[in-house]
Enzyme design. Structure first.
Site, PDB file in Angstrom:
ATOM      1  N   HIS A  89      -4.663  61.652  21.290  1.00 31.24           N
ATOM      2  CA  HIS A  89      -4.180  60.337  21.063  1.00 31.24           C
ATOM      3  C   HIS A  89      -5.554  59.509  20.884  1.00 31.24           C
ATOM      4  O   HIS A  89      -6.014  59.654  21.958  1.00 31.24           O
ATOM      5  CB  HIS A  89      -3.223  59.894  22.015  1.00 31.24           C
ATOM      6  CG  HIS A  89      -2.835  58.462  22.315  1.00 31.24           C
ATOM      7  ND1 HIS A  89      -3.721  57.734  23.411  1.00 31.24           N
ATOM      8  CD2 HIS A  89      -2.221  57.689  21.500  1.00 31.24           C
ATOM      9  CE1 HIS A  89      -3.289  56.515  23.252  1.00 31.24           C
ATOM     10  NE2 HIS A  89      -2.414  56.372  22.236  1.00 31.24           N
TER      11      HIS A  89
ATOM     12  N   ASP B  50      -5.218  62.447  26.168  1.00 28.62           N
ATOM     13  CA  ASP B  50      -5.971  61.613  25.639  1.00 28.62           C
ATOM     14  C   ASP B  50      -7.344  61.607  26.422  1.00 28.62           C
ATOM     15  O   ASP B  50      -6.949  61.365  27.687  1.00 28.62           O
ATOM     16  CB  ASP B  50      -5.509  60.204  25.512  1.00 28.62           C
ATOM     17  CG  ASP B  50      -6.503  59.128  25.240  1.00 28.62           C
ATOM     18  OD1 ASP B  50      -7.803  59.131  25.244  1.00 28.62           O
ATOM     19  OD2 ASP B  50      -6.188  58.115  24.428  1.00 28.62           O
TER      20      ASP B  50
ATOM     21  N   GLU C 195       0.273  61.039  25.639  1.00 27.89           N
ATOM     22  CA  GLU C 195      -0.424  60.032  25.864  1.00 27.89           C
ATOM     23  C   GLU C 195      -0.450  59.173  27.155  1.00 27.89           C
ATOM     24  O   GLU C 195      -1.115  58.403  27.627  1.00 27.89           O
ATOM     25  CB  GLU C 195      -0.746  58.970  24.710  1.00 27.89           C
ATOM     26  CG  GLU C 195       0.533  58.369  24.426  1.00 27.89           C
ATOM     27  CD  GLU C 195       0.762  57.401  23.205  1.00 27.89           C
ATOM     28  OE1 GLU C 195       0.839  57.958  22.070  1.00 27.89           O
ATOM     29  OE2 GLU C 195       0.452  56.139  23.151  1.00 27.89           O
TER      30      GLU C 195
ATOM     31  N   LYS D  46       5.079  53.968  13.252  1.00 23.49           N
ATOM     32  CA  LYS D  46       5.727  53.573  14.515  1.00 23.49           C
ATOM     33  C   LYS D  46       7.290  53.323  14.268  1.00 23.49           C
ATOM     34  O   LYS D  46       7.787  53.094  13.169  1.00 23.49           O
ATOM     35  CB  LYS D  46       5.215  52.431  15.034  1.00 23.49           C
ATOM     36  CG  LYS D  46       3.845  52.584  15.411  1.00 23.49           C
ATOM     37  CD  LYS D  46       3.719  53.293  16.776  1.00 23.49           C
ATOM     38  CE  LYS D  46       2.405  52.870  17.488  1.00 23.49           C
ATOM     39  NZ  LYS D  46       1.985  54.143  18.305  1.00 23.49           N
TER      40      LYS D  46
HETATM   41 MG   LIG Z   1       1.761  57.383  20.332  1.00 26.45          MG
END
Ligand SMILES: [Mg+2]
Length: 366
Positions: free
Chosen positions: A299, A272, A249, A168
């Site tokens: 995702h 997703d 996502e 991240k």
């Molecule tokens: Mg992500």
């Protein structure tokens, strides 16, 4: 012909073993799993589900129980795509996208489970069976991990046999983000595929600047650099930042993906199934990616997505998400240690069987 006679909805709220943070959603403490059982007059049962990062799950369960249930009861479960349309248009006026896409997903996945079990085929074969394996990466929600823990977590992915990892981004300063990228690349070496995910935290200008600073570290893609609806911004980031962009996502309908692919520049679409209308919605998006000549990735929900991606000729990467859903099913995601690829389950149905005893303590009324 068989008929749907019962729809049973359950709501689970499961604590995470550790706090997980991303740039836009903050700290995660729980994940939620609304689960639907669809039963038929000939004694069959299909299981479907969706999940959230800790908010909205109760409302999703209610939406299924108060609205979608009445659309499905008495219908022929074999007509999966027709039922998808009926669910979609049934609540479209009040709930296009958002919670509706999650609720429809849970029901749709249960219908596909019935369809695949009846065909006595594993999902990946029912959908085309291009392969039974797919590229997979470890995707941690690790923005809050100190550097030492960040590195240990990525080492854990390598020890599992994975050949790709993602971290991240969205620290207080871009310099911190770049320092973490540099440290992880040094840990994993030049041969491991490396992706990054900013969780929508930047402006387009910030993302372009960040992308340029990442150039020395061989990043496969920059995920969600900015808000999901700014398709033109995604195109600018890809062109001016000279980087491949991932996203999807936070899109909820196939037509949003059509717009993203037409007006944006996203080399790694990541639908997703749990939040874009289930397997039926996901397959519509998969067809779009093929027509746009790009790969398809996913995702979350790796235990189901492994079967969807393996079926596709243009499969990109399966995200092995860090919500520990594997602890509540009887078949954890299997990784081939030879090549780090994830292996699709072979049993008939969607290939996800919940461990009801382990889930039971987390069930809440809704
Ligand atoms: Mg992500």
């Amino acid at each position: 012909m068989s008929t749907i006679t019962e729809i049973q909805t359950a709501y689970y709220r499961i604590p995470l073993p550790e706090l997980m943070e991303d740039a836009k959603h903050g700290l995660h403490t729980h994940f939620e799993v609304p689960i639907v059982k669809v039963r038929t007059d000939d004694g069959r049962e299909g299981i479907g589900y969706t999940y959230t990062g800790g908010f909205g799950g109760e409302s999703i369960a209610k939406l299924i129980d108060k609205e979608l249930k009445h659309i499905l009861l008495g219908k022929d479960p074999a007509c999966v795509e027709a039922l998808w349309e009926q669910m979609n248009w049934g609540i479209h006026y009040v709930a296009r996208g958002g919670l509706a896409s999650f609720a429809i997903a849970a029901c749709d996945i249960a219908l596909w489970d019935l369809r695949a079990k009846k065909a006595r085929e594993p999902l990946y074969k029912l959908l085309g069976g291009h392969s039974n394996k797919v590229n997979c990466y470890g995707g941690a929600i690790d923005l809050n991990f100190p550097l030492e823990k960040l590195l240990a977590n990525n080492q854990k992915y390598l020890d599992m046999g994975l050949r790709a990892v993602k971290i991240k981004l969205g620290q207080a300063t871009l310099a911190e983000d770049i320092a973490r990228i540099k440290a992880v690349r040094e840990l994993i070496g030049p041969d491991i595929t490396f992706m990054v995910d900013a969780n929508m935290s930047w402006s387009v200008e910030q993302a372009i600047k960040a992308a340029k600073l990442m150039a020395p570290f061989d990043i496969l893609f920059l995920e969600e650099p900015t808000i999901p609806e700014d398709y033109e911004g995604y195109a600018r980031i890809a062109k001016e930042g000279q980087i491949a962009v991932a996203g999807g996502e936070n899109l909820r309908t196939p037509i949003e993906f059509a717009h993203m692919l037409s007006y944006g520049q996203v080399d790694f679409p990541q639908p997703d199934a749990s939040n874009c209308g289930g397997i039926t919605g996901w397959l519509k998006i998969a067809a779009l990616t093929q027509l746009h000549n790009v790969s398809i990735s996913t995702h979350g929900m790796q235990e189901l997505h492994v079967s969807l991606l393996a079926a596709m000729p243009n499969a990109g990467y399966l995200e092995m998400h860090s919500f520990p859903i594997d602890q509540y099913t009887i078949r954890p995601l299997m990784i081939d240690p030879e090549d780090g690829m994830a292996i699709a389950p072979e049993e008939p149905g969607i290939g996800v069987t919940f461990d009801w005893d382990k889930l039971a303590p987390h069930q809440l009324d809704f």
